[in-house]
Design an enzyme around this catalytic site. Structure first.
Site, PDB file in Angstrom:
ATOM      1  N   SER A 247     -26.727  57.910  90.525  1.00 20.07           N
ATOM      2  CA  SER A 247     -25.866  59.077  90.373  1.00 20.07           C
ATOM      3  C   SER A 247     -24.386  58.689  90.251  1.00 20.07           C
ATOM      4  CB  SER A 247     -26.130  60.009  91.558  1.00 20.07           C
ATOM      5  OG  SER A 247     -25.917  61.313  91.180  1.00 20.07           O
ATOM      6  N   HIS A 388     -33.740  64.561  90.854  1.00 17.36           N
ATOM      7  CA  HIS A 388     -32.606  63.646  90.981  1.00 17.36           C
ATOM      8  C   HIS A 388     -32.743  62.870  92.299  1.00 17.36           C
ATOM      9  CE1 HIS A 388     -28.412  62.547  90.230  1.00 17.36           C
ATOM     10  NE2 HIS A 388     -28.124  62.827  91.488  1.00 17.36           N
TER      11      HIS A 388
END
Ligand code: GCU
Length: 410
Positions: A247, A388
């Site tokens: 990320s 995610h």
């Protein structure tokens, strides 16, 4: 996911990508030598100027200090060290606490996965002897794990699912990790106590120019300092250090890998916007949204492209190409539409001509592959089912990819 973003593939736009193999003076990049000596430095400079910002050209004296050792970590399979990487400038002390795990069975220097973590080293492993970070931390975890922006005992092991240490050690790799907040706290004023204040001539009163470094550059700086330490450790094979980031820390890993060619391999996990996904595709997170939500991450110039991503002088296929000819792995997740998994694939795809200059095959497929079907030779890619995150499935692919490139036989 943000409801106001575009998630319709028919509306992503069709802006041509900036030239990869043509220098600013028109010279065609016909071989790897023109790439390395002329085009690569141009692109690196464009990313520094318009996206991440430039580091000040000062070298700090850095010292390394062993803080603790656990000879029987991870059920006896590893030796765990805590090392403080210290530097002082402008009366600011920067101390990066690195946790390093070396397989106990290693007879020769081991390859390493290095990456920063989100919640402190104590969150990566349940080991009760690892120091709890005292640095500022976002209050986003849960109300017991982080109280008043400081981690508590309760957060031990909180991030462990993202770091399957036993598996990595079993495959013959060491692991090195540190809390990214050791370098700079992740909020707009965080720089005042971090490396950007330490290294900028004006200290805490610095006024940044539009091409001065943002927080992502600062976190990248920290990754290179961790590598400065690793190359001094005889248990580590410094020619085989793989950099990994998830990320926002994937964005930092990519930028560190581009800047510092000592990193032998780079893994981008769900790095998304401002990481490996193409900025010109209007899908998921946009330049405007990332700059508005995280004004401290990029340099001032990046905000000039909020309304017109198609005028950005670079795009992320060129960031991927800056890693060449070193292997690059791009991991994405099906439900992580905010990060634009297809745009992440296309950045890798459009970087292939640079890998080809070095005779290295890239993704090995023409089309975006289906879920859970990893592809690629020197550019690896997978689209995993799920959200995610970093999962054991992701790590299994990274370990397979790195073992192949680092010639490790299991
Ligand atoms: C937010 C941000 C992303 C970033 C992510 C993360 O979602 O918009 O760009 O990658 O946080 O770091 O978890």
């Amino acid at each position: 996911m943000n409801e106001s973003a575009n998630y319709d593939e028919s509306k992503v736009g069709n802006h041509p990508l900036p030239e990869l193999l043509q220098c600013e003076d028109g010279t065609e990049v016909l071989d790897s030598s023109i790439w390395t000596t002329k085009r690569r430095p141009e692109i690196l400079d464009l990313f520094a100027t318009y996206v991440y910002g430039k580091f000040p050209l000062v070298q700090l004296p850095i010292t390394f200090e062993e803080i603790s050792v656990n000879q029987a970590a991870l059920g006896g399979s590893a030796i765990r060290h805590e090392i403080a990487i210290n530097c002082v400038a402008n009366d600011k002390k920067i101390r990066i606490n690195l946790a390093l795990y070396i397989p106990k069975s290693a007879l020769t220097p081991v390859p390493i996965f290095l990456g920063s973590n989100f919640n402190g080293n104590h969150a990566v492993d349940q080991d009760g002897s690892i120091s709890i970070t005292t640095q500022w931390m976002r209050n986003t975890v849960d109300e017991k794990s982080v109280v008043n922006n400081r981690a508590t005992e309760f957060s031990r092991g909180f991030e462990a699912t993202r770091w399957p240490l036993e598996l990595i050690i079993e495959k013959g790799f060491g692991v090195a990790t540190f809390y990214y907040g050791d370098v700079e706290a992740d909020h707009p004023d965080g720089w005042k106590n971090g490396v950007r204040a330490a290294l900028s001539p004006g200290g805490e009163s610095s006024e940044f120019e539009d091409d001065d470094w943002g927080a992502i550059s600062a976190w990248s700086w920290g990754l290179s300092r961790a590598l400065d330490y690793l190359v001094t450790n005889p248990a580590v094979d410094s020619e085989r250090v793989a950099l990994i980031g998830h990320s926002r820390l994937g964005k930092a890993a990519l930028w560190a890998g581009a800047l510092d060619e000592r990193f032998a391999l780079v893994v981008s996990n769900n790095s998304g916007a401002g990481g490996i996904s193409l900025a010109r595709r209007d899908f998921g997170e946009s330049i405007r949204s990332i700059n508005e939500n995280f004004p401290h991450w990029f340099c001032g110039n990046y905000k000039r492209f909020n309304a017109s991503p198609e005028t950005l002088p670079v795009d992320m296929h060129q960031l991927a190409a800056l890693i060449a000819p070193r292997p690059l792995y791009i991991a994405t997740a099906q439900e992580d539409v905010w990060a634009d998994p297809k745009g992440e694939f296309l950045a890798g795809k459009n970087a292939e001509p640079v890998y080809a200059l070095f005779g290295k095959p890239g993704l090995g497929v023409a089309q975006w592959p289906p879920v859970n079907q990893p592809v690629g030779e020197f550019i690896g890619y997978h689209l995993r089912t799920g959200k995610h995150d970093v999962t054991t499935y992701d790590w299994q692919q990274f370990l397979r990819f790195a073992s192949r490139h680092f010639r490790i036989t299991q």
